[in-house]
Design a protein around this motif. Structure first.
Motif, PDB file in Angstrom:
ATOM      1  N   PRO A 144     -44.419  -6.270   3.915  1.00 11.46           N
ATOM      2  CA  PRO A 144     -43.733  -6.742   5.774  1.00 11.46           C
ATOM      3  C   PRO A 144     -42.510  -7.442   5.625  1.00 11.46           C
ATOM      4  N   LEU A 145     -42.798  -8.278   5.001  1.00 16.43           N
ATOM      5  CA  LEU A 145     -41.820  -9.600   4.159  1.00 16.43           C
ATOM      6  C   LEU A 145     -40.691  -8.917   3.893  1.00 16.43           C
ATOM      7  N   ARG A 146     -40.722  -7.648   3.052  1.00 23.08           N
ATOM      8  CA  ARG A 146     -39.418  -7.120   1.869  1.00 23.08           C
ATOM      9  C   ARG A 146     -38.573  -6.432   3.585  1.00 23.08           C
ATOM     10  N   ALA A 147     -39.629  -5.731   4.398  1.00 23.42           N
ATOM     11  CA  ALA A 147     -38.907  -5.206   5.692  1.00 23.42           C
ATOM     12  C   ALA A 147     -38.076  -6.463   6.665  1.00 23.42           C
ATOM     13  N   ILE A 148     -38.836  -7.334   6.376  1.00 26.38           N
ATOM     14  CA  ILE A 148     -37.852  -8.058   7.163  1.00 26.38           C
ATOM     15  C   ILE A 148     -36.617  -9.013   6.763  1.00 26.38           C
ATOM     16  N   TYR A 149     -36.971  -9.014   5.235  1.00 24.52           N
ATOM     17  CA  TYR A 149     -36.027  -9.758   4.820  1.00 24.52           C
ATOM     18  C   TYR A 149     -34.723  -8.254   4.450  1.00 24.52           C
ATOM     19  N   GLY A 194     -36.885   2.142   4.693  1.00 24.10           N
ATOM     20  CA  GLY A 194     -37.720   3.062   4.207  1.00 24.10           C
ATOM     21  C   GLY A 194     -37.876   3.665   3.499  1.00 24.10           C
ATOM     22  N   LEU A 195     -36.624   3.987   3.200  1.00 22.76           N
ATOM     23  CA  LEU A 195     -36.287   4.670   1.296  1.00 22.76           C
ATOM     24  C   LEU A 195     -36.961   3.514   0.494  1.00 22.76           C
ATOM     25  N   MET A 196     -36.710   2.121   0.966  1.00 24.21           N
ATOM     26  CA  MET A 196     -36.995   1.150  -0.716  1.00 24.21           C
ATOM     27  C   MET A 196     -38.935   1.502  -0.693  1.00 24.21           C
ATOM     28  N   THR A 197     -39.454   0.856   0.691  1.00 25.05           N
ATOM     29  CA  THR A 197     -41.090   1.281   0.430  1.00 25.05           C
ATOM     30  C   THR A 197     -41.116   2.588  -0.351  1.00 25.05           C
ATOM     31  N   THR A 198     -40.797   3.933  -0.013  1.00 20.82           N
ATOM     32  CA  THR A 198     -41.213   4.963  -0.085  1.00 20.82           C
ATOM     33  C   THR A 198     -40.768   4.914  -2.061  1.00 20.82           C
ATOM     34  N   ALA A 199     -39.540   4.454  -1.950  1.00 23.67           N
ATOM     35  CA  ALA A 199     -38.871   4.811  -3.302  1.00 23.67           C
ATOM     36  C   ALA A 199     -40.364   3.544  -4.297  1.00 23.67           C
ATOM     37  N   TYR A 200     -40.848   2.542  -3.386  1.00 23.13           N
ATOM     38  CA  TYR A 200     -41.464   1.550  -4.522  1.00 23.13           C
ATOM     39  C   TYR A 200     -43.212   2.131  -4.924  1.00 23.13           C
ATOM     40  N   VAL A 240     -57.437  -4.991  -8.840  1.00 21.87           N
ATOM     41  CA  VAL A 240     -57.179  -4.373  -8.120  1.00 21.87           C
ATOM     42  C   VAL A 240     -57.334  -4.984  -6.338  1.00 21.87           C
ATOM     43  N   GLY A 241     -58.092  -6.183  -5.836  1.00 22.44           N
ATOM     44  CA  GLY A 241     -58.171  -6.202  -4.923  1.00 22.44           C
ATOM     45  C   GLY A 241     -56.351  -7.357  -5.234  1.00 22.44           C
ATOM     46  N   GLY A 242     -56.363  -8.530  -5.758  1.00 25.80           N
ATOM     47  CA  GLY A 242     -54.801  -9.226  -5.933  1.00 25.80           C
ATOM     48  C   GLY A 242     -54.110  -7.968  -5.600  1.00 25.80           C
ATOM     49  N   SER A 243     -53.662  -6.807  -6.830  1.00 31.23           N
ATOM     50  CA  SER A 243     -52.543  -5.882  -5.952  1.00 31.23           C
ATOM     51  C   SER A 243     -52.497  -5.392  -4.705  1.00 31.23           C
ATOM     52  N   PHE A 244     -53.311  -5.644  -4.087  1.00 34.07           N
ATOM     53  CA  PHE A 244     -53.518  -4.487  -2.921  1.00 34.07           C
ATOM     54  C   PHE A 244     -53.232  -5.444  -1.714  1.00 34.07           C
ATOM     55  N   LEU A 245     -53.784  -6.664  -1.963  1.00 28.11           N
ATOM     56  CA  LEU A 245     -53.136  -8.054  -1.130  1.00 28.11           C
ATOM     57  C   LEU A 245     -51.469  -8.598  -0.947  1.00 28.11           C
ATOM     58  N   GLY A 246     -51.506  -8.075  -2.648  1.00 28.01           N
ATOM     59  CA  GLY A 246     -49.833  -8.634  -2.715  1.00 28.01           C
ATOM     60  C   GLY A 246     -48.851  -7.120  -2.153  1.00 28.01           C
ATOM     61  N   LEU A 247     -50.157  -6.086  -2.063  1.00 24.09           N
ATOM     62  CA  LEU A 247     -48.903  -5.213  -1.661  1.00 24.09           C
ATOM     63  C   LEU A 247     -48.638  -5.199  -0.480  1.00 24.09           C
TER      64      LEU A 247
END
Length: 102
Positions: free
Chosen positions: A57-62, A74-80, A45-52
């Protein structure tokens, strides 16, 4: 003759006396909460939250670098996050069904 006034009772007079605290009998030592299964679950669970925390932030930059708007990001993050929220009960039920039998 001056008017007589009555004073309100003091707090000590209103509350009953408190008994001395009683000592709780000593209990036998319980099994450790930190079993290997719990530690593995906490690591996953910690690795999952760390990965998230790294990915969002990197997804938004990309997405911004390839020309996405703020609404699309925002829609991409909301969908995930919505897909994760909706899938959790089904994955939990599947885990209960396929997990170790007691």
């Amino acid at each position: 003759m001056p008017p007589t006034t009555t004073l309100a009772p003091r707090a000590e007079e209103l509350t009953p006396p408190i008994d001395e605290p009683t000592l709780v009998p000593e209990m036998p030592p319980a099994a450790s909460v930190y079993s290997p299964a719990i530690l593995l679950l906490a690591a996953i669970v910690g690795g999952s939250f760390l990965g998230l925390g790294f990915i969002l932030p990197l997804r938004a930059i990309y997405a911004r670098s390839i020309g996405s708007t703020a609404v699309e990001i925002g829609l991409m993050t909301t969908a995930y996050l919505l897909a994760s929220f909706l899938a959790a009960p089904f994955i939990g039920r599947l885990t209960d069904r396929l997990g170790p039998k007691r």
